[in-house]
Design a protein around this motif. Structure first.
Motif, mmCIF file in Angstrom:
data_model
loop_
_atom_site.group_PDB
_atom_site.id
_atom_site.type_symbol
_atom_site.label_atom_id
_atom_site.label_comp_id
_atom_site.label_asym_id
_atom_site.label_seq_id
_atom_site.Cartn_x
_atom_site.Cartn_y
_atom_site.Cartn_z
ATOM 1 N N GLN A 112 40.155 46.548 62.473
ATOM 2 C CA GLN A 112 39.043 46.664 63.417
ATOM 3 C C GLN A 112 38.718 45.322 64.059
ATOM 4 O O GLN A 112 38.072 45.293 65.117
ATOM 5 N N GLU A 169 34.376 39.767 71.961
ATOM 6 C CA GLU A 169 35.615 40.488 71.679
ATOM 7 C C GLU A 169 36.786 40.010 72.535
ATOM 8 O O GLU A 169 37.804 40.706 72.616
ATOM 9 N N PHE A 182 44.241 45.504 69.982
ATOM 10 C CA PHE A 182 44.226 46.968 69.923
ATOM 11 C C PHE A 182 44.376 47.415 68.469
ATOM 12 O O PHE A 182 45.181 46.878 67.705
ATOM 13 N N ASN A 183 43.569 48.374 68.062
ATOM 14 C CA ASN A 183 43.628 48.894 66.697
ATOM 15 C C ASN A 183 44.646 50.028 66.647
ATOM 16 O O ASN A 183 44.336 51.172 66.984
ATOM 17 N N TYR A 184 45.863 49.695 66.205
ATOM 18 C CA TYR A 184 46.935 50.689 66.224
ATOM 19 C C TYR A 184 46.894 51.626 65.017
ATOM 20 O O TYR A 184 47.714 52.550 64.917
ATOM 21 N N LEU A 229 44.414 53.673 64.253
ATOM 22 C CA LEU A 229 43.647 54.884 64.535
ATOM 23 C C LEU A 229 44.568 56.004 64.982
ATOM 24 O O LEU A 229 45.504 55.788 65.767
ATOM 25 N N SER A 253 43.792 57.436 69.591
ATOM 26 C CA SER A 253 43.456 56.237 70.358
ATOM 27 C C SER A 253 43.642 56.427 71.856
ATOM 28 O O SER A 253 43.385 55.518 72.621
ATOM 29 N N THR A 298 40.413 56.780 75.018
ATOM 30 C CA THR A 298 39.304 56.128 74.325
ATOM 31 C C THR A 298 39.189 54.686 74.809
ATOM 32 O O THR A 298 40.043 54.187 75.543
ATOM 33 N N ASN A 330 39.597 52.186 72.942
ATOM 34 C CA ASN A 330 40.345 51.372 71.985
ATOM 35 C C ASN A 330 41.394 50.557 72.735
ATOM 36 O O ASN A 330 42.579 50.890 72.757
ATOM 37 N N THR A 334 42.344 46.227 74.011
ATOM 38 C CA THR A 334 42.129 44.843 73.615
ATOM 39 C C THR A 334 40.896 44.274 74.308
ATOM 40 O O THR A 334 40.507 44.728 75.397
ATOM 41 N N ASN A 393 39.386 52.480 79.821
ATOM 42 C CA ASN A 393 39.874 53.269 78.698
ATOM 43 C C ASN A 393 41.392 53.400 78.723
ATOM 44 O O ASN A 393 42.031 53.348 79.792
ATOM 45 N N ARG A 394 41.956 53.590 77.550
ATOM 46 C CA ARG A 394 43.396 53.846 77.423
ATOM 47 C C ARG A 394 43.638 55.284 77.864
ATOM 48 O O ARG A 394 43.201 56.242 77.223
#
Length: 695
Positions: free
Chosen positions: A186, A560, A565-567, A569, A572, A575, A577, A579, A595-596
């Motif tokens: 996270q 931040e 990126f939180n891979y 999850l 993703s 969302t 999520n 960088t 958003n992605r």
């Protein structure tokens, strides 16, 4: 030459104090009168009505100066819901001064804050790659290259980390490891990753001593205190501090809130540094600790050496080859990446007046359990935020006409003139009212702008005005001077905000936003210049919106900026999520949706059209924009090659951004349909310029 350490700053106190000096204002006003009207006005004594009015205006200016000199928290205070509005106006210390973890110290604080973690350390994880440098067939692999004749080299991958954890005595280690992994991902930095989380290996040290105690002391308590002191020497406990304790130590707010937001108080960098893994253990330090325990009279004999633990579960790393380490009767070097641990095979004997004393182990364990509970109570801290000063609402925009403060003989007070006076006398009083209304309105505008300074100095995209009007509404008979007061206010407001000249708002508003951005050392000059070059002055509203939104989200964008990126999850896509760099870049570029997501529309298709010509089967291609029920647009021509259809679709999407390239046509049957045409169609409405149409 100017030194790099010298900084050009804006003075904090720029006030001359002249706005509060009545005598100065009166003298300056009289000088202007003498300069402008000396040929027709020569009497400047206090009995002169003009001087009386001048003095009254000077008092009004000092009133404005006094309100400007109020504490800024009072100027910005709101009449209703002051707490919420002040927190919307300003970002608190915990929001604006903190950041996602960047350094190894930041990550250590984050993990130590977890339940079940006593301490944690980050170490680079070494992952070598073997490279075969054959230019024709280069090979990159993890295993060593054996038997090759070409040049080889080894590459160490950087950015991988191993987390060593010192768990609490009764912690659920698998669950804590999962929490650490989740928390790391996270808060993962760009170009970094986690290789492993494992328990810190132990380097067991045996301590043996013969100690003489003072008569009458509790030998079990002394023994427990000695064990506790040695344990804390080997691995110091990190005690979180409260906000007041950090301030008492002399830490400034930017030092207190430097780093990630924790759950249990604050951890000082000094305490964190003191809890690093020891590289050596000295007998002199242990002697000093034992002698500092109340009840210890003398140490008759003491020694230290490497000794494995009797408890096999705690022997991780203790049974390795210790012969390569430097050791002596006075100092033991600790294996790198290991934590010194007091071996269960340590032995302490005690005497009182030369008589041996037995130790009740269960009582010692009870004392140590009490120490642990006391420590846990000290660990229960709450992460606090600095309170934003709320101030006191003082209605600084209130203004009362200066006309009511003139002598009654002027005839413009609320009482007015007697009905018996002549019409000429009434007319003169009315003239004076109209004359003074000009100054009244100027002063009221100043007070109104002071009242709205909190809106002007805020990132509020709903703000649509830069000038604020306040009608002077406590003058008797104002409708005779200005007509309907409500219409008077509307007329002045329309003049201050002329829709035909939006620059009256956008120019000053942009300068105010630039001032707020400069407080964070942020600039938008590149973005603004590019937007002006591409689209001209029509983008001024978009530029203002971009700057407003950037400021509103600045606490997140700033803290931040290095977040990855939180891979880990599962869900993703579609969302936020992404960088932190992508978020920041999107807000800097005016991109509202970061958003992605799929950038390609699912409504775009290339259809295959089977055809037969001269007995030969072949395919042609056509692009269409449609959904399940409706075809919105289709290519006018069919193409022999699929790539030709794709190229025509891309060109169509490009010109479709201009609504003037869409035109309405009518069929012979009277039905209407839409066509997309080249820009040249506007000057030469020929159907050959049509690219796509509705069918």
């Amino acid at each position: 030459m100017q030194s790099l350490d010298e900084h050009v700053t804006i003075p904090a106190d720029t006030s001359s104090g002249n706005d509060l000096d009545f005598d100065f204002l009166r003298e300056m006003g009289q000088q202007y009168i003498e300069k402008l009207g000396r040929r027709i006005w020569t009497d400047y004594n206090i009995h002169d009505p003009g001087i009386t009015i001048l003095e009254l205006l000077c008092y009004a200016i000092t009133d404005l100066g006094l309100r400007l000199d109020m504490d800024i928290r009072d100027i910005l205070a709101s009449k209703e819901d002051n707490f919420r509005q002040m927190h919307e106006q300003f970002a608190s210390a915990a929001r604006i001064l903190t950041c996602k973890p960047v350094t190894s110290s930041d990550y250590r604080k984050l993990f130590i804050d977890l339940d079940g973690v006593k301490n944690a350390w980050l170490r680079p994880f070494r992952l070598p790659l073997q490279l075969d440098c054959d230019p024709e067939r280069p090979v990159l692999r993890y295993e060593p290259l054996i038997g090759n004749t070409k040049k080889t080299m080894q590459i160490d991958i950087r950015g991988l980390y191993s987390i060593l954890v010192d768990f609490d005595e009764h912690a659920d280690e698998p669950a804590v490891i999962r929490n650490i992994e989740t928390l790391y991902h996270q808060n993962r930095n760009l170009c970094e990753d986690l290789a492993e989380v494992r328990r810190v290996p132990l380097h067991c040290i045996r301590v043996c001593g013969a100690i003489q105690l003072e008569p009458g002391v509790d030998e079990e308590l002394v023994h427990a205190q000695i064990l506790w002191a040695i344990r804390n020497y080997f691995s110091p406990d990190i005690l979180p501090l409260s906000l007041s304790e950090m301030q008492a130590k002399g830490f400034a707010p930017d030092e207190i809130f430097n780093g990630p937001v924790l759950q249990h108080g604050f951890i000082s960098d000094e305490d964190l540094q003191n809890s690093e893994l020891r590289t050596e253990v000295r007998l002199s330090d242990i002697i000093r600790l034992i002698m500092s325990v109340d009840g210890v009279k003398v140490i008759e004999d003491i020694s230290i050496d490497n000794g494995p633990a009797a408890d096999a579960s705690k022997s991780d790393g203790c049974c390795g080859d210790l012969s390569i380490l430097q050791t002596s009767p006075w100092m033991i070097c600790i294996q790198p990446g290991h934590k010194p641990y007091l071996s269960d095979r340590s032995n302490f004997t005690y005497k009182k007046v030369y008589l041996p004393v037995g130790i009740n182990k269960s009582k010692v364990d009870a004392y140590i359990l009490g120490f642990e509970r006391e420590l846990q109570n000290r660990l229960d801290r709450v992460y606090e935020d600095l309170a934003i000063p709320l101030g006191e609402y003082r209605d600084i925009g209130a203004y009362s006409t200066i006309q009511h403060d003139l002598p009654e003989t002027y005839g413009i007070s609320p009482s007015g003139l007697p009905s018996s006076v002549s019409e000429e006398r009434k007319a003169r009083a009315k003239q004076l009212k109209g004359y003074l209304l000009f100054y009244d309105q100027v002063m009221a505008q100043y007070f109104s702008h002071l009242e709205h300074v909190k809106q002007l100095l805020a990132a509020d995209e709903k703000l649509k005005r830069i000038y604020f009007f306040k009608a002077v509404d406590d003058i008797r008979g104002i409708e005779e001077l200005a007509g309907d007061p409500s219409l008077y206010e509307q007329n002045v407001s329309r003049i201050l905000h002329d829709p035909a000249n939006p620059a009256d708002f956008t120019g000053p508003r942009e300068r105010l936003l630039d001032h707020l951005l400069s407080r964070f050392a942020e600039v938008f000059s590149d973005y603004s210049s590019v937007m002006y070059k591409l689209f001209g002055p029509l983008v001024e509203a978009d530029i203002l919106l971009t700057k407003n939104r950037f400021l509103e989200k600045y606490d997140t964008l700033s803290s931040e900026r290095g977040l990855a990126f939180n891979y880990t999850l599962d869900h993703s896509w579609n969302t936020g999520n992404v960088t932190g760099f992508e978020k920041r870049l999107a807000f800097l570029a005016g991109i509202r949706d970061y958003n992605r997501r799929n950038l390609y529309s699912h409504k775009l298709f290339i259809e295959t059209i089977p055809k037969l010509e001269d007995g030969i089967n072949f395919n042609e291609y056509r692009w269409v924009i449609k959904d399940d029920t409706t075809t919105y647009l289709s290519s006018r021509n069919d193409f022999r090659l699929e790539q030709e259809a794709i190229d025509d679709l891309l060109h169509s999407l490009k010109i479709s951004s201009d609504e003037e390239n869409f035109h309405l046509h009518q069929t012979s049957g009277g039905l209407y349909y839409v066509v997309l045409a080249e820009p040249a169609y506007r000057d030469n409405p020929d159907y050959r310029h049509v690219i796509g149409r509705q069918y």
